[in-house]
Design a protein around this motif. Sequence first.
Motif, PDB file in Angstrom:
ATOM      1  N   UNK A 139       0.840  -1.202   0.000  1.00 24.20           N
ATOM      2  CA  UNK A 139       0.000   0.000   0.000  1.00 24.20           C
ATOM      3  C   UNK A 139       0.877   1.255   0.000  1.00 24.20           C
ATOM      4  N   UNK A 140       0.590   2.181  -0.901  1.00 21.02           N
ATOM      5  CA  UNK A 140       1.298   3.451  -0.934  1.00 21.02           C
ATOM      6  C   UNK A 140       0.963   4.321   0.262  1.00 21.02           C
ATOM      7  N   UNK A 141       1.916   5.144   0.678  1.00 23.39           N
ATOM      8  CA  UNK A 141       1.750   5.939   1.893  1.00 23.39           C
ATOM      9  C   UNK A 141       0.710   7.040   1.756  1.00 23.39           C
ATOM     10  N   UNK A 142       0.338   7.407   0.515  1.00 20.13           N
ATOM     11  CA  UNK A 142      -0.664   8.453   0.322  1.00 20.13           C
ATOM     12  C   UNK A 142      -2.097   7.906   0.308  1.00 20.13           C
ATOM     13  N   UNK A 143      -2.254   6.610   0.447  1.00 23.81           N
ATOM     14  CA  UNK A 143      -3.590   6.000   0.434  1.00 23.81           C
ATOM     15  C   UNK A 143      -4.350   6.396   1.701  1.00 23.81           C
ATOM     16  N   UNK A 144      -5.568   6.898   1.581  1.00 25.66           N
ATOM     17  CA  UNK A 144      -6.381   7.167   2.780  1.00 25.66           C
ATOM     18  C   UNK A 144      -6.683   5.864   3.524  1.00 25.66           C
ATOM     19  N   UNK A 145      -6.730   5.941   4.846  1.00 32.71           N
ATOM     20  CA  UNK A 145      -7.006   4.751   5.656  1.00 32.71           C
ATOM     21  C   UNK A 145      -8.311   4.078   5.234  1.00 32.71           C
ATOM     22  N   UNK A 146      -9.319   4.890   4.954  1.00 31.54           N
ATOM     23  CA  UNK A 146     -10.619   4.342   4.568  1.00 31.54           C
ATOM     24  C   UNK A 146     -10.514   3.534   3.276  1.00 31.54           C
ATOM     25  N   UNK A 147      -9.680   3.996   2.337  1.00 26.58           N
ATOM     26  CA  UNK A 147      -9.512   3.270   1.071  1.00 26.58           C
ATOM     27  C   UNK A 147      -8.779   1.949   1.291  1.00 26.58           C
ATOM     28  N   UNK A 148      -7.828   1.918   2.228  1.00 25.41           N
ATOM     29  CA  UNK A 148      -7.153   0.669   2.580  1.00 25.41           C
ATOM     30  C   UNK A 148      -8.169  -0.333   3.118  1.00 25.41           C
ATOM     31  N   UNK A 149      -9.045   0.127   3.983  1.00 28.06           N
ATOM     32  CA  UNK A 149     -10.082  -0.750   4.542  1.00 28.06           C
ATOM     33  C   UNK A 149     -10.968  -1.315   3.433  1.00 28.06           C
ATOM     34  N   UNK A 150     -11.340  -0.460   2.490  1.00 29.26           N
ATOM     35  CA  UNK A 150     -12.198  -0.882   1.381  1.00 29.26           C
ATOM     36  C   UNK A 150     -11.494  -1.921   0.505  1.00 29.26           C
ATOM     37  N   UNK A 151     -10.227  -1.697   0.201  1.00 28.25           N
ATOM     38  CA  UNK A 151      -9.473  -2.633  -0.632  1.00 28.25           C
ATOM     39  C   UNK A 151      -9.321  -3.984   0.061  1.00 28.25           C
ATOM     40  N   UNK A 152      -9.097  -3.953   1.364  1.00 27.28           N
ATOM     41  CA  UNK A 152      -8.967  -5.199   2.112  1.00 27.28           C
ATOM     42  C   UNK A 152     -10.277  -5.980   2.097  1.00 27.28           C
ATOM     43  N   UNK A 153     -11.389  -5.269   2.228  1.00 29.42           N
ATOM     44  CA  UNK A 153     -12.692  -5.935   2.186  1.00 29.42           C
ATOM     45  C   UNK A 153     -12.905  -6.628   0.846  1.00 29.42           C
ATOM     46  N   UNK A 167     -10.923  -3.363   9.214  1.00 29.23           N
ATOM     47  CA  UNK A 167     -12.159  -2.572   9.299  1.00 29.23           C
ATOM     48  C   UNK A 167     -11.986  -1.344  10.182  1.00 29.23           C
ATOM     49  N   UNK A 168     -11.099  -1.403  11.165  1.00 29.11           N
ATOM     50  CA  UNK A 168     -10.897  -0.269  12.067  1.00 29.11           C
ATOM     51  C   UNK A 168     -10.440   0.974  11.311  1.00 29.11           C
ATOM     52  N   UNK A 169      -9.745   0.785  10.171  1.00 26.03           N
ATOM     53  CA  UNK A 169      -9.290   1.929   9.382  1.00 26.03           C
ATOM     54  C   UNK A 169     -10.445   2.724   8.772  1.00 26.03           C
ATOM     55  N   UNK A 170     -11.610   2.103   8.668  1.00 26.58           N
ATOM     56  CA  UNK A 170     -12.768   2.781   8.092  1.00 26.58           C
ATOM     57  C   UNK A 170     -13.098   4.071   8.835  1.00 26.58           C
ATOM     58  N   UNK A 171     -12.857   4.080  10.125  1.00 26.63           N
ATOM     59  CA  UNK A 171     -13.220   5.235  10.939  1.00 26.63           C
ATOM     60  C   UNK A 171     -12.082   6.169  11.263  1.00 26.63           C
ATOM     61  N   UNK A 172     -10.910   5.970  10.648  1.00 21.12           N
ATOM     62  CA  UNK A 172      -9.759   6.832  10.933  1.00 21.12           C
ATOM     63  C   UNK A 172      -9.584   7.822   9.780  1.00 21.12           C
ATOM     64  N   UNK A 173      -9.719   9.107  10.039  1.00 20.14           N
ATOM     65  CA  UNK A 173      -9.696  10.110   8.961  1.00 20.14           C
ATOM     66  C   UNK A 173      -8.295  10.563   8.587  1.00 20.14           C
TER      67      UNK A 173
END
Length: 323
Positions: free
Chosen positions: A105-119, A127-133
Amino acid sequence: MSFPDLLELHPGLGEGIRGKLTANQPLSAVTWFRVGGPAQLLFQPADEADLATFLSRLPEDIPVLPVGLGSNLLIRDGGLEGVVIRLSAKGFGSIEEVGNHRLKVGAAVPDKRLSEAAAKAGLGGFAFYTGIPGGVGGALRMNAGAHGTETRDRMVELIGIDRQGQRHVLSNADMNYAYRHSEAPKDMIFTEAVFEGEAVSEEVIRQEMDEVVAHRERAQPIREKTGGSTFKNPPGTSAWKEVDAAGCRGLTVGGAQMSEMHCNFMINTGQATGADLERLGETVRKRVFEHSGIRLEWEIKRLGHFGEGDAIEPFLGAYKEQG
């Protein structure tokens, strides 16, 4: 306030650089609080090689600060001396499945997008990344976490570019993670990381993500100009409970306010300055200290020069007087 132009002071600094270099760039637009003075020089590198080249020729005495999505950051009104580096989604925003339940994962990826990609990949534990802005770079730096899981529970290794432009591969153990803390060099720029999850059905992951989102919408002022949690949780208690007990829910200083919804969140009600927000935070720390003896620690990073006449003492002198 404006600073001397580093590109004029060091004429070869930008030679051959493919990214964007901007002198005295206002930073209020890149922080969630929407406050802050200028960066002496803002650099948005094209890719990792561009970043390494720039750092390798940057004089050692010039400070460097990486800034991500700006959600956990308060830039003071006088601005930041030196170079602020902001990674672009184009150069540092990729997500790739690399096998063994892992994502690069690139460092500029938003946490929420990481959560979505993992899903979508059927990888649980994100899933915890979904709520981290925030973004992945900041999460790696501060060991971001929520709902009982932290970045250190998922990160396997990361790539960092040091102050001399050298590339390093750091393991989870190398980061010496603790609660909202890592011991990586402060001026190292993270460019990507490998995370590991576990095989879980997408349906189960989506349900967990929905629960995180629902909790956040119920409990946090997500539609306000805020920076997330203001203070770290002290041992044995929650920061919001101590703020509330000290009578600081809804407290205002200028255009800054402790949220009525979640009193560990500061918000810019519209016209706050960086000084308003920091003075509010230190006022809260003082009142909590006087009420309970607890010394709240900032979770939000405050950086840069104060505006003229705006120097603000930690605890507004309470620590010095009683500690």
